[in-house]
Design an enzyme around this catalytic site. Sequence first.
Site, mmCIF file in Angstrom:
data_model
loop_
_atom_site.group_PDB
_atom_site.id
_atom_site.type_symbol
_atom_site.label_atom_id
_atom_site.label_comp_id
_atom_site.label_asym_id
_atom_site.label_seq_id
_atom_site.Cartn_x
_atom_site.Cartn_y
_atom_site.Cartn_z
ATOM 1 N N LYS A 121 -5.386 22.954 53.646
ATOM 2 C CA LYS A 121 -5.633 22.472 55.003
ATOM 3 C C LYS A 121 -6.333 21.127 54.843
ATOM 4 O O LYS A 121 -7.532 21.072 54.569
ATOM 5 C CB LYS A 121 -6.509 23.457 55.775
ATOM 6 C CG LYS A 121 -6.735 23.038 57.206
ATOM 7 C CD LYS A 121 -7.497 24.095 57.973
ATOM 8 C CE LYS A 121 -7.606 23.691 59.440
ATOM 9 N NZ LYS A 121 -8.233 24.732 60.235
ATOM 10 N N THR A 152 -5.153 30.981 60.638
ATOM 11 C CA THR A 152 -5.719 31.225 59.309
ATOM 12 C C THR A 152 -5.306 32.585 58.773
ATOM 13 O O THR A 152 -4.962 32.722 57.596
ATOM 14 C CB THR A 152 -7.257 31.096 59.357
ATOM 15 O OG1 THR A 152 -7.580 29.806 59.882
ATOM 16 C CG2 THR A 152 -7.867 31.259 57.981
ATOM 17 N N THR A 187 -12.062 21.120 60.528
ATOM 18 C CA THR A 187 -13.137 20.822 61.471
ATOM 19 C C THR A 187 -13.987 22.076 61.663
ATOM 20 O O THR A 187 -13.614 23.164 61.253
ATOM 21 C CB THR A 187 -12.577 20.356 62.832
ATOM 22 O OG1 THR A 187 -11.792 21.400 63.401
ATOM 23 C CG2 THR A 187 -11.730 19.094 62.682
#
Length: 95
Positions: free
Chosen positions: A31, A15, A35
Site C-alpha cells: 500500500k 484491508t 494515511t
Amino acid sequence: MNIFVTGTDTDVGKTVVSAWICRQVNARYWKPLQTGCAEDSDKQTVKTLSPQTELVSEIYRLKAPLSPYDAAQLEGLEIDINKILETVPDKSVIE
C-alpha cells in the site's frame, strides 16, 4: 499476477479483502500511500490476518485519517507519483 483493491470509504473491508487475497494466492502486500498512521497501519492488520504474507514498505505514511491528498496537504507534502512508480515492487505493473 497483480491485483489492485480499491474502495471509496474507510472501514469497508479493503484491508481484510487484501489480506484474504494475499493468503489465498501467496501474494505480496503493498500500500504505497498509508494515511491515518496515528493508529495501526493496514500493513500490520494484513500481517496479523495473513502471517506468511510478504509486506512491502509504504512510500508515504501520513498521520491524518483522510484522503492521501488531504493528509499530505496537512503535513506540507506533495505526493510524487514518480516516486511511487520508481518503487513499484513488480515493474511489470506499469509496463
